[in-house]
Design a protein around this motif. Structure first.
Motif, mmCIF file in Angstrom:
data_model
loop_
_atom_site.group_PDB
_atom_site.id
_atom_site.type_symbol
_atom_site.label_atom_id
_atom_site.label_comp_id
_atom_site.label_asym_id
_atom_site.label_seq_id
_atom_site.Cartn_x
_atom_site.Cartn_y
_atom_site.Cartn_z
ATOM 1 N N ALA A 178 0.841 -1.195 0.000
ATOM 2 C CA ALA A 178 0.000 0.000 0.000
ATOM 3 C C ALA A 178 0.878 1.248 0.000
ATOM 4 C CB ALA A 178 -0.925 -0.004 1.211
ATOM 5 N N SER A 179 1.956 1.230 0.800
ATOM 6 C CA SER A 179 2.880 2.364 0.835
ATOM 7 C C SER A 179 3.568 2.534 -0.517
ATOM 8 C CB SER A 179 3.927 2.155 1.930
ATOM 9 O OG SER A 179 3.307 2.033 3.202
ATOM 10 N N TYR A 180 3.948 1.407 -1.128
ATOM 11 C CA TYR A 180 4.574 1.446 -2.456
ATOM 12 C C TYR A 180 3.628 2.067 -3.479
ATOM 13 C CZ TYR A 180 5.744 -0.476 -7.066
ATOM 14 O OH TYR A 180 5.980 -0.632 -8.397
ATOM 15 N N PHE A 181 2.394 1.624 -3.461
ATOM 16 C CA PHE A 181 1.440 2.124 -4.447
ATOM 17 C C PHE A 181 1.191 3.616 -4.279
ATOM 18 C CE2 PHE A 181 -1.660 1.808 -7.632
ATOM 19 C CZ PHE A 181 -2.738 2.601 -7.260
ATOM 20 N N LEU A 182 1.057 4.081 -3.033
ATOM 21 C CA LEU A 182 0.828 5.500 -2.800
ATOM 22 C C LEU A 182 2.048 6.323 -3.223
ATOM 23 C CD1 LEU A 182 -0.974 5.252 0.646
ATOM 24 C CD2 LEU A 182 -2.005 5.796 -1.571
ATOM 25 N N ALA A 183 3.260 5.785 -3.017
ATOM 26 C CA ALA A 183 4.466 6.484 -3.475
ATOM 27 C C ALA A 183 4.503 6.557 -4.996
ATOM 28 C CB ALA A 183 5.719 5.781 -2.943
ATOM 29 N N ILE A 184 4.100 5.467 -5.644
ATOM 30 C CA ILE A 184 4.033 5.462 -7.107
ATOM 31 C C ILE A 184 3.030 6.505 -7.597
ATOM 32 C CG2 ILE A 184 3.192 4.121 -9.082
ATOM 33 C CD1 ILE A 184 5.960 3.331 -8.386
ATOM 34 N N GLN A 185 1.888 6.575 -6.933
ATOM 35 C CA GLN A 185 0.872 7.547 -7.323
ATOM 36 C C GLN A 185 1.413 8.974 -7.266
ATOM 37 O OE1 GLN A 185 -1.391 5.731 -8.956
ATOM 38 N NE2 GLN A 185 -3.131 6.607 -7.915
ATOM 39 N N ARG A 186 2.174 9.278 -6.213
ATOM 40 C CA ARG A 186 2.750 10.623 -6.106
ATOM 41 C C ARG A 186 3.823 10.851 -7.174
ATOM 42 N NH1 ARG A 186 1.845 13.612 -1.456
ATOM 43 N NH2 ARG A 186 2.949 15.197 -2.679
ATOM 44 N N ALA A 187 4.645 9.838 -7.417
ATOM 45 C CA ALA A 187 5.696 9.972 -8.421
ATOM 46 C C ALA A 187 5.115 10.182 -9.812
ATOM 47 C CB ALA A 187 6.596 8.742 -8.403
ATOM 48 N N ARG A 188 3.952 9.577 -10.061
ATOM 49 C CA ARG A 188 3.342 9.635 -11.384
ATOM 50 C C ARG A 188 2.780 11.012 -11.725
ATOM 51 N NH1 ARG A 188 2.236 8.533 -14.913
ATOM 52 N NH2 ARG A 188 0.575 7.104 -15.451
ATOM 53 N N ARG A 189 2.729 11.901 -10.743
ATOM 54 C CA ARG A 189 2.215 13.231 -11.022
ATOM 55 C C ARG A 189 3.148 14.035 -11.925
ATOM 56 N NH1 ARG A 189 -0.109 15.331 -5.129
ATOM 57 N NH2 ARG A 189 -1.704 13.704 -4.875
ATOM 58 N N ALA A 190 4.417 13.652 -11.955
ATOM 59 C CA ALA A 190 5.384 14.427 -12.728
ATOM 60 C C ALA A 190 6.234 13.580 -13.664
ATOM 61 C CB ALA A 190 6.293 15.204 -11.769
ATOM 62 N N ALA A 191 5.898 12.283 -13.806
ATOM 63 C CA ALA A 191 6.727 11.419 -14.655
ATOM 64 C C ALA A 191 5.861 10.342 -15.284
ATOM 65 C CB ALA A 191 7.860 10.791 -13.838
ATOM 66 N N THR A 192 6.331 9.795 -16.399
ATOM 67 C CA THR A 192 5.605 8.728 -17.068
ATOM 68 C C THR A 192 5.702 7.434 -16.268
ATOM 69 O OG1 THR A 192 7.554 8.073 -18.334
ATOM 70 C CG2 THR A 192 6.088 9.726 -19.328
ATOM 71 N N ALA A 193 4.786 6.514 -16.554
ATOM 72 C CA ALA A 193 4.796 5.222 -15.873
ATOM 73 C C ALA A 193 6.093 4.472 -16.145
ATOM 74 C CB ALA A 193 3.597 4.384 -16.331
ATOM 75 N N GLN A 194 6.598 4.556 -17.388
ATOM 76 C CA GLN A 194 7.818 3.842 -17.736
ATOM 77 C C GLN A 194 9.016 4.360 -16.933
ATOM 78 O OE1 GLN A 194 5.756 5.274 -19.866
ATOM 79 N NE2 GLN A 194 5.067 3.753 -21.363
ATOM 80 N N LYS A 195 9.089 5.668 -16.778
ATOM 81 C CA LYS A 195 10.204 6.258 -16.041
ATOM 82 C C LYS A 195 10.109 5.904 -14.557
ATOM 83 C CE LYS A 195 12.588 10.658 -15.298
ATOM 84 N NZ LYS A 195 12.613 12.110 -15.641
ATOM 85 N N VAL A 196 8.904 5.941 -14.011
ATOM 86 C CA VAL A 196 8.724 5.604 -12.600
ATOM 87 C C VAL A 196 9.075 4.143 -12.346
ATOM 88 C CG1 VAL A 196 7.028 5.363 -10.754
ATOM 89 C CG2 VAL A 196 7.011 7.400 -12.201
ATOM 90 N N MET A 197 8.621 3.257 -13.238
ATOM 91 C CA MET A 197 8.947 1.840 -13.089
ATOM 92 C C MET A 197 10.449 1.606 -13.187
ATOM 93 S SD MET A 197 5.918 -0.103 -15.233
ATOM 94 C CE MET A 197 6.661 -1.710 -14.959
ATOM 95 N N LEU A 198 11.092 2.303 -14.122
ATOM 96 C CA LEU A 198 12.531 2.134 -14.319
ATOM 97 C C LEU A 198 13.295 2.513 -13.060
ATOM 98 C CD1 LEU A 198 15.030 1.684 -16.135
ATOM 99 C CD2 LEU A 198 14.823 4.090 -16.815
ATOM 100 N N TRP A 199 13.023 3.704 -12.508
ATOM 101 C CA TRP A 199 13.796 4.185 -11.369
ATOM 102 C C TRP A 199 13.436 3.455 -10.076
ATOM 103 C CZ3 TRP A 199 18.216 6.304 -11.725
ATOM 104 C CH2 TRP A 199 18.539 7.144 -12.807
#
Length: 322
Positions: A178-199
């Motif tokens: 759940a913490s991972y998903f919420l962090a991903i959600q915040r990261a996705r506000r300024a980056a593409t899904a591919q970039k977020v998954m990569l990093w």
């Protein structure tokens, strides 16, 4: 800010919706292979997670480059949210993989997929995003079916105590994911899904290595079969999570949360077929309830279109997201 290349859910045509649903179910089924492959890696639990990320990273790099993410000043730099996502995912995999060693494939996969309840509750209580009553019914049915699959597993004597520890470790995964998903959600506000998954994947690699070293695990697979399983985990990571991420751009996240519970059903059947793990009548009935809940959630979601769907669907996912 909506990153380039990611469509928000604003209502889709039936054909597009059907395609997204088929991709989602296929991705969840692929992810059902993950616990089987973890058992076959011939490494320690954390080391299995390490190789999963290691073999996924080159493919994610290629996908990020082809998607156009590299055009944004190269691959850029990871944001704090991406690094947090990597940390939480490393904790998620470490606890889940150790749970897999101590309990059945069905139990571990079901319990770690209770994450939708945690995130739905967060979205409802904190973000004030209340889901529809029919969807809540589908979610309750899905959770009931998942619980039946876990509690219906048979174990005796010392094996029962061992299974209980594995179940508790698997259950703790809900917090980390759940913490991972919420962090991903915040990261996705300024980056593409591919970039977020990569990093986030890159950030998780040293953490998984550290966990394997601390636990003094067998890190290198013992033979060709172990290496094949590790490579398979990398492919599952990219294909399964990539498929879910793609479908999330075309379906309400709430519907995705329930549909992804196809994963423990597939994992339970594979565990029965490959490892001879017993599937009791209660577990089979639970699997049927989960599948029925998926259909009900789909029916509930079909009654929404446009802004209504986006406003009412809670931000929620399960173990396969992104």
């Amino acid at each position: 800010m909506t990153p380039r290349g990611d469509a928000a859910y604003t209502g889709v045509m039936p054909t597009s919706r059907l395609t997204a649903l088929l991709v989602l179910v296929a991705a969840a089924s692929v992810l059902g292979l993950a616990p089987i492959l973890v058992r076959l890696t011939e490494t320690g639990p954390a080391a299995a997670g390490l190789w999963r990320l290691m073999f996924a990273l080159p493919l994610l790099t290629i996908l990020a480059a082809r998607s156009g993410a590299a055009g944004e000043g190269g691959f850029g730099h990871p944001s704090p949210w991406m690094l947090l996502a990597g940390l939480f995912f490393a904790l998620d995999m470490s606890f889940w993989h150790y749970g897999l060693v101590l309990t059945s494939v069905a139990n571990a996969t079901v319990l770690c997929n209770l994450t939708p309840v945690v995130v739905t509750g967060f979205a409802w209580l904190v973000l004030k995003e209340r889901p529809r009553n029919l969807f809540l019914l589908a979610l309750v049915l899905a959770m009931a079916g998942a619980a039946a699959m876990a509690l219906g597993a048979s174990s005796e004597g010392a094996a029962r105590d061992r299974t209980l520890l594995g179940d508790m470790l698997s259950l703790s995964v809900t917090v980390w994911y759940a913490s991972y998903f919420l962090a991903i959600q915040r990261a996705r506000r300024a980056a593409t899904a591919q970039k977020v998954m990569l990093w986030s994947t890159a950030a998780g690699i040293p953490l998984m290595l550290l966990a394997a070293l601390i636990m003094r695990e067998q890190i290198v697979p013992l033979g060709a079969a172990g290496w094949a399983a590790c490579i398979g985990l990398g492919l599952v990571h990219v294909a399964g999570q990539g498929g879910v991420a793609w479908a999330l751009g075309r379906l309400p996240a709430a519907l995705t949360a329930v549909t992804i519970l196809v994963q423990p059903v597939v994992a339970g059947l594979l565990g029965w077929r490959i490892f001879g793990e017993t599937l009791t009548p209660i577990q089979l009935a639970g699997g049927a309830v989960v599948l029925a809940a998926v259909v009900l959630a789909q029916w509930s979601s079909r009654r929404k279109t446009g802004a209504e769907a986006e406003a009412a669907a809670p931000v929620v996912s399960a173990k396969a997201d992104l």
